[in-house]
Write a protein that holds these residues in place. Structure first.
Motif: not given
Length: 98
Positions: A28-38, A82-98
């Motif tokens: 979750i930290l990497l998804c929110f803080k990082s701009k690069k996909m890799w 668990v990494c996939g769950i982290g991506w799902i959480i990130w996507a939900i939070v990102r969609k809500r903030n937009k």
């Protein structure tokens, strides 16, 4: 009288729980803080690599050691989920903030 509902936490369960929590927070930290996909997929790629290596070791090595490698292969596969769950959480939070 015996207490049949006592809960004893062994070291294996503790290691699995701590691994899950650390992996989820790191993803979750990497998804929110990082701009690069890799960088975002780096933990999953490392876990896929470790699952492959542990699976090969489990198939090649005989005896009880193979079960140990198999445990770590399944742990790696669980942490990929668990990494996939982290991506799902990130996507939900990102969609809500937009």
């Amino acid at each position: 009288m015996n207490n049949t509902y006592s809960f004893e936490l062994d070291y294996t369960t503790l290691v699995v729980f701590i691994s899950v929590i650390v992996t989820l927070l790191l993803q979750i930290l990497l998804c929110f803080k990082s701009k690069k996909m890799w960088v975002k997929i780096l933990p999953a790629m490392l876990l896929v690599l470790s699952a492959i290596v542990f699976s090969i070791c489990s198939a090649r090595i005989g005896g009880w050691d193979a079960f140990g490698y198999l445990f770590f292969a399944f742990l790696s596969l669980g942490l990929i989920i668990v990494c996939g769950i982290g991506w799902i959480i990130w996507a939900i939070v990102r969609k809500r903030n937009k």
